[in-house]
Scaffold this active site. Sequence first.
Site, PDB file in Angstrom:
ATOM      1  N   ASP A 115      26.297 -31.477  20.731  1.00 30.40           N
ATOM      2  CA  ASP A 115      26.935 -31.112  19.457  1.00 30.40           C
ATOM      3  C   ASP A 115      26.444 -31.991  18.302  1.00 30.40           C
ATOM      4  O   ASP A 115      26.737 -31.705  17.134  1.00 30.40           O
ATOM      5  CB  ASP A 115      28.457 -31.232  19.572  1.00 30.40           C
ATOM      6  CG  ASP A 115      29.037 -30.168  20.495  1.00 30.40           C
ATOM      7  OD1 ASP A 115      28.362 -29.149  20.747  1.00 30.40           O
ATOM      8  OD2 ASP A 115      30.170 -30.350  20.980  1.00 30.40           O
TER       9      ASP A 115
ATOM     10  N   SER B 259      37.494 -31.735  21.921  1.00 28.37           N
ATOM     11  CA  SER B 259      37.533 -31.387  23.351  1.00 28.37           C
ATOM     12  C   SER B 259      38.813 -31.901  23.994  1.00 28.37           C
ATOM     13  O   SER B 259      39.457 -31.209  24.786  1.00 28.37           O
ATOM     14  CB  SER B 259      36.344 -32.027  24.075  1.00 28.37           C
ATOM     15  OG  SER B 259      35.154 -31.416  23.678  1.00 28.37           O
TER      16      SER B 259
ATOM     17  N   GLN C 111      32.421 -26.403  29.515  1.00 33.94           N
ATOM     18  CA  GLN C 111      33.357 -25.270  29.417  1.00 33.94           C
ATOM     19  C   GLN C 111      33.359 -24.472  30.711  1.00 33.94           C
ATOM     20  O   GLN C 111      34.413 -24.063  31.198  1.00 33.94           O
ATOM     21  CB  GLN C 111      33.007 -24.395  28.210  1.00 33.94           C
ATOM     22  CG  GLN C 111      33.255 -25.145  26.895  1.00 33.94           C
ATOM     23  CD  GLN C 111      32.858 -24.372  25.659  1.00 33.94           C
ATOM     24  OE1 GLN C 111      32.309 -23.269  25.755  1.00 33.94           O
ATOM     25  NE2 GLN C 111      33.113 -24.943  24.498  1.00 33.94           N
TER      26      GLN C 111
ATOM     27  N   ARG D 129      29.422 -27.596  12.056  1.00 35.08           N
ATOM     28  CA  ARG D 129      28.494 -28.724  12.195  1.00 35.08           C
ATOM     29  C   ARG D 129      27.241 -28.536  11.322  1.00 35.08           C
ATOM     30  O   ARG D 129      26.634 -29.514  10.878  1.00 35.08           O
ATOM     31  CB  ARG D 129      28.129 -28.937  13.664  1.00 35.08           C
ATOM     32  CG  ARG D 129      29.369 -29.200  14.525  1.00 35.08           C
ATOM     33  CD  ARG D 129      29.090 -29.969  15.777  1.00 35.08           C
ATOM     34  NE  ARG D 129      30.171 -29.801  16.734  1.00 35.08           N
ATOM     35  CZ  ARG D 129      31.353 -30.417  16.690  1.00 35.08           C
ATOM     36  NH1 ARG D 129      31.620 -31.266  15.717  1.00 35.08           N
ATOM     37  NH2 ARG D 129      32.271 -30.196  17.617  1.00 35.08           N
TER      38      ARG D 129
HETATM   39  C1  S3P Z   1      32.819 -28.417  24.903  1.00 30.92           C
HETATM   40  C2  S3P Z   1      31.672 -28.282  25.634  1.00 30.92           C
HETATM   41  C3  S3P Z   1      30.354 -28.028  25.029  1.00 30.92           C
HETATM   42  C4  S3P Z   1      30.361 -28.347  23.536  1.00 30.92           C
HETATM   43  C5  S3P Z   1      31.550 -27.761  22.845  1.00 30.92           C
HETATM   44  C6  S3P Z   1      32.832 -28.334  23.433  1.00 30.92           C
HETATM   45  C7  S3P Z   1      34.096 -28.652  25.608  1.00 30.92           C
HETATM   46  O1  S3P Z   1      30.034 -26.660  25.191  1.00 30.92           O
HETATM   47  O2  S3P Z   1      29.176 -27.884  22.937  1.00 30.92           O
HETATM   48  O3  S3P Z   1      31.511 -28.048  21.468  1.00 30.92           O
HETATM   49  O4  S3P Z   1      35.096 -29.022  24.958  1.00 30.92           O
HETATM   50  O5  S3P Z   1      34.120 -28.474  26.825  1.00 30.92           O
HETATM   51  P1  S3P Z   1      29.330 -26.086  26.529  1.00 30.92           P
HETATM   52  O6  S3P Z   1      30.289 -26.207  27.626  1.00 30.92           O
HETATM   53  O7  S3P Z   1      29.008 -24.660  26.192  1.00 30.92           O
HETATM   54  O8  S3P Z   1      28.111 -26.923  26.728  1.00 30.92           O
END
Ligand code: S3P
Length: 429
Positions: free
Chosen positions: A314, A22, A168, A388
């Site tokens: 995750d 991230s 996200q 994963r």
């Molecule tokens: C992430 C947000 C999460 C996570 C993904 C990475 C990010 O997703 O599951 O692996 O980097 O902002 P969501 O925003 O769909 O929850």
Amino acid sequence: MEVAIKPVCTLRGDVQVPGDKSMSHRAVMLGALADGETEIENFLFGEDCQSTIHVVQSLGVEVHIEKGRVVVRGGGFNALREPEDVLDAGNSGTTIRLMAGILSGCPFFSVLTGDTSLRSRPMQRVIKPLAAMGARITARSGNAYAPMAITGGGLCAITYRSPVASAQVKSAVLLAGLFADGQTTVIEPVRSRDHTERLLSYFGARVEVEDKQVSVWGRPKLRGCKVVVPGDISSAVFFLVAGAAVPGADLLVRNVGINPTRAGALEVLMEMGADIYIINERQVSGEPVADIRVRGSRLKGTTISGAIIPYLIDELPALAVAASMAEGVTVVRDAAELRFKETDRITAIVKLLSHMGVDITEQEDGFVIRGGRHALQGVECDSYGDHRMAMAAAVAGLKARGITKIKSAECVKISFPAFFDTLNSLSVQ
Ligand code: S3P
């Protein structure tokens, strides 16, 4: 690629996990919007973050790799240029959704797409707020799926009440908000990971956070800077679960990001009775980091639900493996978002673990595992192209009877290219 996992006697040693996925994405994106040079240390050179580099380069931003570091030469908000071709986010939800936010602010035409998995994941969740800010976006199947065509520019700041706890979605709106005059606010039902907020402040933007509400002020001057990316807790968790569940194991996982909006798995593993110590806590580039020691112990079942879910979303494939090896019942609820990941992870977890002989029941928003009843059975299984799931299957295989064969295991390249070598180096047969 098929990988065979043999059961181990125990696990010993020091582990370095790759940089946080991230944060690696966000460091490149903010570097592209900042003035001057951004140097990123411990960047994750996995396929997802490479997709972000390619997309940013296609917008005319210089990105180099120098001595293992990523250097981004940003020219500010107005330096991004209309791409000549479709932008390919590969398998990466973070690339496509966050870049949709940035491209909504740019006064030109662009098209974002991705691989088969990404083209089946929901995009309406970002299109809706970005269109409300003034971006013109059309996407496949009535604006549901990528490819997405965006004509950006002329955005207005909004206050957006997001129906999902998704970093996200939140980040897409905040990044678009950088291009609008005034204050853009996102309110979430449950707080999601806060790397965008932290990194925006670190680059010099004005950000205010109050509980589940985040605001950013538009048109800030972002300054290029040095970002040191901590190790990814979402990669570390496979070793934490393996170390906790394998008798006699003793592992030290170094340099792990323990941001409280990401570290729910540590809390849950401790609650399950794992012998985990957090040592040498420090701050790196605005994020808390530590080394984590884990030793094998008897695990017990637990309930994982409610506000903690986004802090470990995750990590649920790995935690499901821990639950299979624990005594008693583990219930996972409120995790329907798992169905929208690289694959439907609720179905994938249930298929994998029931195939290995675990007593697991699928629910709409999670699963129930009655653990510790019998040893897991080594089987032939599929990763479903999900990094994963491949790593979760490998950890399950460490304590199974017989060999576990994982098909399409090459997908670990998405987030942890050296995963199998690292696991082998720790295994005592
Ligand atoms: C992430 C947000 C999460 C996570 C993904 C990475 C990010 O997703 O599951 O692996 O980097 O902002 P969501 O925003 O769909 O929850």
